[in-house]
Design a protein around this motif. Structure first.
Motif, mmCIF file in Angstrom:
data_model
loop_
_atom_site.group_PDB
_atom_site.id
_atom_site.type_symbol
_atom_site.label_atom_id
_atom_site.label_comp_id
_atom_site.label_asym_id
_atom_site.label_seq_id
_atom_site.Cartn_x
_atom_site.Cartn_y
_atom_site.Cartn_z
ATOM 1 N N UNK A 199 0.840 -1.192 0.000
ATOM 2 C CA UNK A 199 0.000 0.000 0.000
ATOM 3 C C UNK A 199 0.877 1.244 0.000
ATOM 4 N N UNK A 200 0.411 2.280 -0.674
ATOM 5 C CA UNK A 200 1.097 3.573 -0.690
ATOM 6 C C UNK A 200 0.250 4.568 0.099
ATOM 7 N N UNK A 201 0.895 5.315 0.977
ATOM 8 C CA UNK A 201 0.210 6.305 1.806
ATOM 9 C C UNK A 201 0.888 7.654 1.601
ATOM 10 N N UNK A 202 0.142 8.602 1.064
ATOM 11 C CA UNK A 202 0.631 9.978 0.944
ATOM 12 C C UNK A 202 -0.021 10.818 2.037
ATOM 13 N N UNK A 203 0.796 11.608 2.725
ATOM 14 C CA UNK A 203 0.325 12.461 3.813
ATOM 15 C C UNK A 203 0.339 13.915 3.337
ATOM 16 N N UNK A 204 -0.829 14.550 3.366
ATOM 17 C CA UNK A 204 -0.965 15.930 2.922
ATOM 18 C C UNK A 204 -1.387 16.830 4.081
ATOM 19 N N UNK A 205 -0.965 18.086 4.026
ATOM 20 C CA UNK A 205 -1.429 19.109 4.949
ATOM 21 C C UNK A 205 -2.519 19.917 4.275
ATOM 22 N N UNK A 206 -3.601 20.176 4.993
ATOM 23 C CA UNK A 206 -4.670 21.011 4.485
ATOM 24 C C UNK A 206 -4.672 22.352 5.197
ATOM 25 N N UNK A 207 -5.497 23.285 4.750
ATOM 26 C CA UNK A 207 -5.608 24.578 5.435
ATOM 27 C C UNK A 207 -6.071 24.371 6.874
ATOM 28 N N UNK A 208 -5.409 25.037 7.790
ATOM 29 C CA UNK A 208 -5.770 24.909 9.195
ATOM 30 C C UNK A 208 -7.169 25.449 9.454
ATOM 31 N N UNK A 209 -7.867 24.816 10.369
ATOM 32 C CA UNK A 209 -9.157 25.298 10.837
ATOM 33 C C UNK A 209 -8.927 25.961 12.194
ATOM 34 N N UNK A 216 -4.618 15.169 5.431
ATOM 35 C CA UNK A 216 -5.316 14.283 4.508
ATOM 36 C C UNK A 216 -4.429 13.066 4.266
ATOM 37 N N UNK A 217 -5.028 11.890 4.332
ATOM 38 C CA UNK A 217 -4.306 10.667 4.024
ATOM 39 C C UNK A 217 -4.858 10.089 2.729
ATOM 40 N N UNK A 218 -3.987 9.841 1.778
ATOM 41 C CA UNK A 218 -4.376 9.184 0.534
ATOM 42 C C UNK A 218 -3.793 7.778 0.578
ATOM 43 N N UNK A 219 -4.628 6.803 0.902
ATOM 44 C CA UNK A 219 -4.200 5.423 1.113
ATOM 45 C C UNK A 219 -4.799 4.557 0.003
ATOM 46 N N UNK A 220 -3.965 3.809 -0.691
ATOM 47 C CA UNK A 220 -4.463 2.937 -1.756
ATOM 48 C C UNK A 220 -3.437 1.837 -2.031
ATOM 49 N N UNK A 221 -3.905 0.695 -2.573
ATOM 50 C CA UNK A 221 -2.961 -0.359 -2.933
ATOM 51 C C UNK A 221 -2.084 0.079 -4.105
ATOM 52 N N UNK A 222 -0.820 -0.259 -4.024
ATOM 53 C CA UNK A 222 0.096 0.072 -5.120
ATOM 54 C C UNK A 222 -0.289 -0.731 -6.360
ATOM 55 N N UNK A 223 -0.009 -0.169 -7.521
ATOM 56 C CA UNK A 223 -0.369 -0.834 -8.782
ATOM 57 C C UNK A 223 0.683 -1.878 -9.145
ATOM 58 N N UNK A 224 0.825 -2.863 -8.240
ATOM 59 C CA UNK A 224 1.822 -3.916 -8.429
ATOM 60 C C UNK A 224 1.248 -5.174 -9.050
ATOM 61 N N UNK A 225 -0.089 -5.269 -9.131
ATOM 62 C CA UNK A 225 -0.712 -6.489 -9.629
ATOM 63 C C UNK A 225 -2.033 -6.150 -10.300
ATOM 64 N N UNK A 226 -2.519 -7.080 -11.097
ATOM 65 C CA UNK A 226 -3.812 -6.894 -11.753
ATOM 66 C C UNK A 226 -4.909 -6.762 -10.706
ATOM 67 N N UNK A 227 -4.796 -7.527 -9.637
ATOM 68 C CA UNK A 227 -5.795 -7.495 -8.567
ATOM 69 C C UNK A 227 -5.910 -6.102 -7.961
ATOM 70 N N UNK A 228 -4.776 -5.479 -7.690
ATOM 71 C CA UNK A 228 -4.783 -4.142 -7.109
ATOM 72 C C UNK A 228 -5.316 -3.110 -8.105
ATOM 73 N N UNK A 229 -4.968 -3.263 -9.373
ATOM 74 C CA UNK A 229 -5.467 -2.347 -10.404
ATOM 75 C C UNK A 229 -6.994 -2.436 -10.478
ATOM 76 N N UNK A 230 -7.534 -3.661 -10.449
ATOM 77 C CA UNK A 230 -8.985 -3.847 -10.494
ATOM 78 C C UNK A 230 -9.647 -3.204 -9.280
ATOM 79 N N UNK A 231 -9.040 -3.368 -8.090
ATOM 80 C CA UNK A 231 -9.602 -2.764 -6.879
ATOM 81 C C UNK A 231 -9.629 -1.247 -6.991
ATOM 82 N N UNK A 232 -8.552 -0.673 -7.506
ATOM 83 C CA UNK A 232 -8.500 0.788 -7.662
ATOM 84 C C UNK A 232 -9.594 1.262 -8.626
#
Length: 264
Positions: A199-209, A216-232
């Protein structure tokens, strides 16, 4: 991409009287306003790559002893996460505040000793939220084993993921769509019933409240297999149709309200 905020008065890792994380207490994503600057709060302090020793997390063994010149004593207790280890009946443990501080110092980072415990709380909280996002993906698989387990992980803060690079390129071509790059990236490899899935996790900062920093967390399976591509593709398609249905519903409500107003 999930939105996570930090307000440590509600962050489960801020409960000092418990050494075990309770996943049920993590329903809210707000984690306490503190005096650190946003740049301090929005950076993962432990650089996980480079001089790694452990193959599981690519980190050297971190000492629990105070560093030379350290002025404030820091706790050495470690929090047990909700994240199960692969090939073990144990869960992963987070570094203690002292270990966290030692990791900062050995990397040459400017280290505010009085802020370490807060930084550890935020670091742990975001990792718990990342694992919760992985579990959402894994529920699609319905595997016959006792659930996914974290096999190993790696921090890659200096490397943009392919998706993050595409988003940055899109921002240059269409400035209105531009977003700041992620401040950190992790690659987590799980054991799914004997199969390794990254899995790849990108961590982003948003405007403060106000005084509350937003993540913000962008979490998704890496495109390492057909199975992961189908899930995405499945998830992206589902989200697109969900947004379309919501827009259509809003449009119908607007038409109905307009019609009611004309009859009145």
């Amino acid at each position: 991409m999930s939105k996570q905020t930090t307000n440590l008065s509600e962050c489960p890792m801020h409960k000092k009287n418990s050494q075990t994380f309770d996943p049920s207490s993590s329903k809210k994503s707000k984690c306490p306003n503190s005096s650190e600057s946003n740049s301090e709060k929005k950076t993962c302090p432990i650089v996980h790559s480079g001089d790694a020793i452990s193959p599981d997390n690519q980190m050297p063994k971190l000492s629990q002893l105070p560093m030379p010149g350290q002025k404030i004593p820091l706790p050495t207790s470690r929090i047990i996460s909700s994240i199960p280890k692969a090939h073990s009946s144990d869960n992963w443990e987070y570094p203690s505040p002292q270990q966290f501080y030692n990791a900062l110092v050995r990397k040459g980072w400017d280290t505010p000793e009085e802020s370490i415990e807060t930084m550890v709380d935020i670091h742990n909280f975001l990792n718990e939220e990342a694992w919760n996002e992985i579990l959402k993906w894994e529920r699609m698989k319905k595997c016959p084993c006792d659930g996914p387990k974290l096999l190993r992980f790696r921090g890659r803060p200096q490397e943009l993921s392919p998706k993050a690079r595409l988003l940055q390129l899109a921002g240059k071509l269409f400035p209105s769509l531009g977003t700041p790059p992620p401040f950190d990236r992790h690659d987590w490899t799980i054991d799914r019933c004997g199969k390794e899935v990254r899995y790849v996790i990108d961590y982003y900062s948003g405007p403060d409240e106000g005084d509350t920093p937003i993540f913000y967390l962008d979490v998704r399976p890496a495109l390492d297999s057909v199975d992961s591509i189908v899930d995405r593709i499945k998830v992206a398609t589902s989200e697109t149709f969900k947004q379309f249905r919501e827009r259509a519903k809003s449009a119908r409500v607007g038409v109905q309200e307009s019609s009611s107003g004309d009859r009145a």
